[in-house]
Scaffold this active site. Structure first.
Site, short mmCIF file in Angstrom:
data_model
loop_
_atom_site.label_atom_id
_atom_site.label_comp_id
_atom_site.label_asym_id
_atom_site.label_seq_id
_atom_site.Cartn_x
_atom_site.Cartn_y
_atom_site.Cartn_z
N PHE A 146 0.82 -1.18 0.06
CA PHE A 146 -0.08 0.09 -0.05
C PHE A 146 0.90 1.18 -0.01
CE2 PHE A 146 -2.06 3.51 2.01
CZ PHE A 146 -3.35 3.61 1.47
N ASP A 231 9.25 2.40 1.36
CA ASP A 231 8.03 3.15 1.74
C ASP A 231 8.22 3.12 3.08
OD1 ASP A 231 5.74 4.34 2.68
OD2 ASP A 231 4.59 3.77 0.78
N LYS A 263 3.17 10.04 8.18
CA LYS A 263 2.48 9.73 9.36
C LYS A 263 2.99 10.31 10.47
CE LYS A 263 -0.30 6.09 7.89
NZ LYS A 263 -0.10 5.42 6.45
C1 LIG Z 1 -0.51 5.83 5.00
C2 LIG Z 1 0.42 4.98 4.04
C3 LIG Z 1 0.70 5.86 2.85
C4 LIG Z 1 -0.39 7.03 2.53
O1 LIG Z 1 -0.09 8.18 3.23
P1 LIG Z 1 -1.46 9.27 3.31
O2 LIG Z 1 -0.71 10.38 4.19
O3 LIG Z 1 -2.56 8.78 3.86
O4 LIG Z 1 -1.38 9.73 1.75
C5 LIG Z 1 1.53 5.30 1.85
N1 LIG Z 1 2.39 4.36 2.16
C6 LIG Z 1 2.10 3.62 3.29
C7 LIG Z 1 2.88 2.46 3.79
C8 LIG Z 1 1.27 4.02 4.21
O5 LIG Z 1 1.14 3.34 5.66
#
Ligand SMILES: *Cc1c(COP(=O)(O)O)cnc(C)c1O
Length: 406
Positions: A146, A231, A263
């Site tokens: 994700f 990520d 985050k």
């Molecule tokens: C939450 C998340 C995203 C997206 O971040 P947003 O601030 O919601 O756009 C991307 N990658 C990972 C691994 C995430 O947990």
């Protein structure tokens, strides 16, 4: 910490949960479904709903509020910066933005450069553009991965239900099974721009890869001159017990060419960052990317405050210790509906033997605990790094009752 003041703009409105939820359903796009609670206040690990109900926040607004709610240092940073200089655009620089970039580089790589955004998905968009600038057409992403909901981030996100309604997405993306180094090795060649991996798949249910996978991915990408893009939007900034997994004491230190963050970065103030090291740091040239708000000094100063407090209070180590306490405590219950606990630091998934996680999360909420169910068999806990032993133990004590009720 009590505050009797009505939040500005709400004076006179009936703000009971029932009324706000009804208005929500009328005015908001239905993307998130019906909210289960309406929250009005938070202090530390606690939040209160509009009817006065109190909750222990074990989710931190999805791994965001690492220092809990209304942390004095973060509050002071935001207040002082917004009262001094709130925004200037990227025609100009601010000291806060440059300082935060320097701190982040220090966690990653001395050659790194930073692009600030307002969210995780945008940090990944920036990384996607870096990857495109290699001139290579293919990007390898992970099954179950994700990376966000904008079109580029969605293109590297695996879940068909998220992707399919919005096709065609940016092309050239292929998926291999998460944690399968052999599959990755077969997929990567000289035409691959980047391999994008979450060190732990958060949204997929706190899925950890087999030991050695990230190091293998590093070796494979290096061999073919492809970028390794981690990520760390959910795993980074102390959540798992270290600033980043790429140069970590709790993960295997692998190094990466690109790291994306968001985050927990500013403890709840919206911000994201794309960091690129080595030759990748030079790929996005003048005029090739932009943002109005990204690098905003208020967000940047909030981020600096979060980093300072995590360092001052030893919260990386606390995340390791309390994550272990949580795992040990839940495992020791020996409950027949708990299979095992996985994750790192204070990013933990309680894996259940039945598809009851959403019902358990609802029962937890009714009992005053905020957790969530990223998939039907997994409960996610991502409590603030400031949480105490007694609070962790309180949840462990309550868990059998929640599991039995579901
Ligand atoms: C939450 C998340 C995203 C997206 O971040 P947003 O601030 O919601 O756009 C991307 N990658 C990972 C691994 C995430 O947990």
């Amino acid at each position: 910490m009590e505050c009797d003041m009505e939040p500005t703009g709400l004076a006179g409105a009936d703000a009971s949960q029932g009324v706000v939820t009804g208005r929500y359903s009328d005015v908001m796009m239905p993307t998130f479904g019906t909210p289960k609670r309406v929250f009005v206040r938070g202090v530390g690990t606690r939040v209160w709903d509009a009817d006065g109900g109190e909750y222990l926040d074990l989710l931190s607004g999805l791994a965001v509020t690492s220092l809990g709610h209304a942390h004095p240092e973060v509050t002071a940073a935001v207040n002082s910066q917004i009262a001094t200089l709130g925004h200037v655009s990227n025609f100009f620089a601010t000291p806060a933005q440059v300082s935060l970039a320097e701190r982040l580089r220090g966690f990653f790589d001395p050659s790194a450069r930073v692009f600030f955004t307002n969210s995780g998905t945008e940090a990944n968009e920036a990384a996607f553009k870096v990857a495109r600038r290699t001139g290579r057409p293919r990007i390898i992403a992970m099954e179950g991965g994700f990376h966000g909901r904008t079109m580029g981030a969605l293109a590297i996100t695996h879940k068909p239900a998220y992707r399919e309604p919005f096709e065609p997405l940016p092309g050239g993306v292929e998926f291999v099974p998460y944690g399968d180094a052999e599959a990755l090795r077969s997929a990567v060649g000289p035409d691959v721009a980047a391999v994008v991996i979450e060190p732990i798949q958060g949204e997929n249910g706190i899925v950890t890869p087999p030991e050695g996978f990230l190091a293998e991915a590093r070796a494979i990408t290096r061999e073919h001159g492809a970028l390794l893009w981690l990520d760390e939007i959910q795993t980074g900034m102390g959540r798992c017990g270290d600033w980043l997994s790429s140069g970590s004491e709790v993960f295997e230190p692998v190094g990466a060419d690109i790291v994306t963050l968001a985050k927990g970065l500013a403890g709840g103030f919206p911000i994201g960052a794309c960091l690129a090291a080595g030759p990748a740091a030079e790929l996005l040239g003048a005029g090739q990317h932009g943002t109005t708000f990204g690098g905003n000094p208020v967000a940047a100063l909030a981020g600096l405050a979060v980093i300072d407090v995590i360092e001052r209070d030893g919260l990386l180590q606390r995340a390791v210790e309390l994550g272990q306490r949580l795992t040990d405590g839940v495992s020791a219950l020996g409950h027949d509906r708990v299979d095992h606990v996985r994750g790192q630091g204070l990013l933990r998934g309680i894996v259940l033997t039945e598809e009851i996680a959403p019902a358990v999360a609802d029962a937890a909420l009714d009992a005053g605990f905020i957790i969530n169910a990223p998939r039907p068999t997994v409960l996610r806990l991502a409590p603030p790094l400031i949480i105490g032993e007694a609070e962790i133990d309180g949840f462990i004590d309550a868990l059998p009752g929640l599991l039995d009720a579901a």
